[in-house]
Design an enzyme around this catalytic site. Structure first.
Site, mmCIF file in Angstrom:
data_model
loop_
_atom_site.group_PDB
_atom_site.id
_atom_site.type_symbol
_atom_site.label_atom_id
_atom_site.label_comp_id
_atom_site.label_asym_id
_atom_site.label_seq_id
_atom_site.Cartn_x
_atom_site.Cartn_y
_atom_site.Cartn_z
ATOM 1 N N HIS A 264 38.639 48.631 38.408
ATOM 2 C CA HIS A 264 39.323 47.432 37.911
ATOM 3 C C HIS A 264 39.548 47.526 36.396
ATOM 4 O O HIS A 264 40.670 47.368 35.907
ATOM 5 C CB HIS A 264 38.489 46.192 38.248
ATOM 6 C CG HIS A 264 39.086 44.903 37.790
ATOM 7 N ND1 HIS A 264 39.785 44.066 38.629
ATOM 8 C CD2 HIS A 264 39.104 44.301 36.575
ATOM 9 C CE1 HIS A 264 40.213 43.021 37.944
ATOM 10 N NE2 HIS A 264 39.800 43.134 36.680
ATOM 11 N N GLU A 265 38.473 47.796 35.671
ATOM 12 C CA GLU A 265 38.591 47.833 34.213
ATOM 13 C C GLU A 265 39.461 49.018 33.774
ATOM 14 O O GLU A 265 40.221 48.913 32.809
ATOM 15 C CB GLU A 265 37.209 47.881 33.550
ATOM 16 C CG GLU A 265 36.317 46.664 33.845
ATOM 17 C CD GLU A 265 36.959 45.310 33.528
ATOM 18 O OE1 GLU A 265 37.788 45.242 32.597
ATOM 19 O OE2 GLU A 265 36.637 44.328 34.235
ATOM 20 N N HIS A 268 43.017 47.979 33.731
ATOM 21 C CA HIS A 268 43.374 47.313 32.472
ATOM 22 C C HIS A 268 43.557 48.350 31.355
ATOM 23 O O HIS A 268 44.475 48.275 30.548
ATOM 24 C CB HIS A 268 42.259 46.363 32.033
ATOM 25 C CG HIS A 268 42.189 45.082 32.799
ATOM 26 N ND1 HIS A 268 43.216 44.183 32.840
ATOM 27 C CD2 HIS A 268 41.189 44.521 33.544
ATOM 28 C CE1 HIS A 268 42.864 43.124 33.573
ATOM 29 N NE2 HIS A 268 41.628 43.308 34.012
ATOM 30 N N GLU A 294 46.333 41.656 34.795
ATOM 31 C CA GLU A 294 45.531 41.598 36.016
ATOM 32 C C GLU A 294 46.264 42.290 37.168
ATOM 33 O O GLU A 294 45.637 42.798 38.078
ATOM 34 C CB GLU A 294 45.225 40.133 36.349
ATOM 35 C CG GLU A 294 43.969 39.931 37.149
ATOM 36 C CD GLU A 294 42.693 40.383 36.436
ATOM 37 O OE1 GLU A 294 41.709 40.660 37.138
ATOM 38 O OE2 GLU A 294 42.669 40.458 35.195
HETATM 39 ZN ZN ZN Z 1 40.532 41.866 35.130
#
Ligand code: ZN
Length: 501
Positions: A264-265, A268, A294
């Site tokens: 997830h990170e 980003h 996101e």
């Molecule tokens: Zn996030």
């Protein structure tokens, strides 16, 4: 004209660097700083935030932007210079609405609130934080009053995160999504839940850490321009295009926490690492909105990282790292485990289907508070009531209820949540477009190759930074505005196959 442009660039570069220093101090505070550093760090952060606001509202900046107007009009919309002037003007015009003294008061208050919340949450003590939250709500309403032309009081707060979005636009999207999502959640949760016990065995920290890092490196997170550290709340931060860092947390009895946190990170981080190097040191050098940001974390975490193609490549490798825990567990069982759907209390641990219900109820409660229809003292009960109606379960305490997310306890109330669901919607919209151009992407994923997908995202989204808004990206990529259909068909296909609904 080039002189004025050089002056503008220098002014903006100073703001960028001041901000990067503030981010660095915040990163340090969340990773390695001893507790004793907190009071001084709050003071230092407030000073820097004040300096940033001062430079951003400097009348000299306003004059530079005015002088450059005719130059800007001669350039194409997409050019770096025109985009720089346009986005800098937007930031400047928003910032000058709000007095520096108000921002200092607000950030000073938020720093205190955060410290109180840090103790109130484990102690399950909403009353301790209630007066702080009341003041935060008051500050949020006062902030909105600096934008009297807004249709809804939440609009200026939403615009901070998702430029171009309004309370009514978000409410409309959410209502459409809810109408289609709720029956799907009903159908899936009426079936026997997936068995995810294989994820809850004992998994030592070190190999979890290494495996996750190996995965994100292969996805395309450049560790020569990034690093991974531990923090209680995972996040991504950027000091320059050449230094974009992620943090995760590891739990030995939850294999998904660190692994999907890393992916997830890294989603980003890959977005910000992918910004065109020519935009370095300018306000264009970051993600364009919370929703688009996101969309990238969720695309990599869910659309890629929880797909069967991804695991057909990675599962044998994971089994080799954890032979005792996973040696006898089939790919099919594992795939179902990482896509388990259940009604749960904690947003950050929610599955893809129910996650949006968590977001929508927070968004609605924010609107009610800002509209003056819901008082802070009634918030815990309103929270429980919404859980009862939306998710069919009720938290037994405020720790797992209204105290669970940091967002309301370290900033304004309003705007910080809708981006999560907009991101889910956009992740499927963008992925569908990538597949149309490159139908071989899932086959490549089965081979552990992600370069075509990453290259497409870089080309269409990442390199632009803030040059294009969320809306402009959607328009250029799909030929129309954001729509929920690709997201709903992604969910229906995936969970239809998993749960035979
Ligand atoms: Zn996030």
């Amino acid at each position: 004209m080039p002189d004025r442009l050089a002056e503008l660039r220098q002014h903006l570069s100073d703001i960028y660097d001041l901000r990067a220093v503030a981010y660095l101090m915040e990163w340090d505070q969340s990773t390695y700083m001893p507790r004793g550093g907190a009071p001084a760090r709050a003071r230092q952060t407030a000073l820097l935030e004040g300096l940033v606001h001062e430079r951003l509202t400097d009348p000299k900046l306003g004059r530079l932007l005015e002088d450059l107007r005719s130059y800007e009009e001669r350039l194409s919309y997409d050019s770096d210079d025109a985009s720089l002037i346009r986005v800098a003007r937007r930031d400047h015009e928003r910032a000058v609405r709000v007095p520096t003294s108000f921002m200092s008061e607000a950030y000073g208050h938020f720093a205190q609130t955060y410290q109180v919340w840090m103790e109130a949450r484990p102690a399950n003590d909403f009353q301790a934080v209630r007066p702080y939250l009341e003041k935060s709500l008051d500050l949020s309403r006062r902030y909105a009053e600096f934008f009297p032309e807004s249709e809804h009081i939440a609009d200026p707060l939403i615009a901070e995160y998702d430029h171009g979005m309004t309370a009514s636009a978000v409410s409309k999207v959410f209502a459409d999504l809810r109408a289609q999502l709720v029956p799907l959640v009903e159908a899936v949760t009426s079936q026997a839940p997936a068995d995810d016990s294989c994820l809850r065995l004992q998994y030592p920290e070190a190999p979890q850490w290494e495996f996750g890092l190996d995965v994100v490196r292969r996805l395309g997170y450049d560790l020569a321009r990034g690093r991974q550290d531990k923090s209680p709340h995972p996040f991504t931060t950027m000091f320059s295009i050449g230094d974009v860092r992620i943090t995760i947390r590891v739990r030995e009895r939850d294999l998904g926490e660190a692994l999907f946190g890393s992916i997830h990170e890294a989603g980003h981080a890959m977005y910000e690492q992918g910004v065109d190097r020519g935009l370095e040191g300018t306000p264009l050098a970051e993600g364009t909105s919370a929703g688009v940001h996101e969309s990238q974390s969720r695309l990599w975490e869910n659309v890629v990282g929880r797909s069967r193609s991804f695991w057909s490549f990675y599962y044998p490798r994971l089994q080799a790292v954890f032979p005792e825990q996973l040696g006898e567990v089939s790919l099919d069982t594992f795939y179902r485990a990482v896509n388990k759907v259940q009604r749960s209390l904690i947003r950050t641990e929610a599955d893809e289907l129910t996650y949006n219900l968590h977001v929508m109820l927070r968004f609605d409660l924010e609107l009610e508070m800002l509209e003056g229809k819901l008082a802070v003292r009634d918030l815990p009960e309103a929270w429980r009531e919404r859980f009862r109606t939306d998710l069919g379960i009720v938290p037994s305490d405020d720790r797992d209820g209204v105290l669970q997310d940091v967002h309301w306890y370290w900033g304004f109330i309003g705007g910080a949540f809708q981006g999560y669901t907009l991101g889910n919607i956009l992740s499927a919209l963008f992925f569908e477009a990538a597949l149309q151009e490159h139908p071989g992407i899932p086959d490549e994923m089965e081979q552990g190759e992600f370069g075509t997908l990453l290259g497409w995202l870089q080309q269409k989204i990442y390199r632009h930074g803030r040059k294009l808004t969320a809306d402009e990206l959607a328009q250029r990529i799909t030929g129309g505005p954001m729509r929920i259909e690709p997201y709903m068909s992604y969910l229906r296909n995936k969970y239809g196959a998993l749960y035979e609904v």
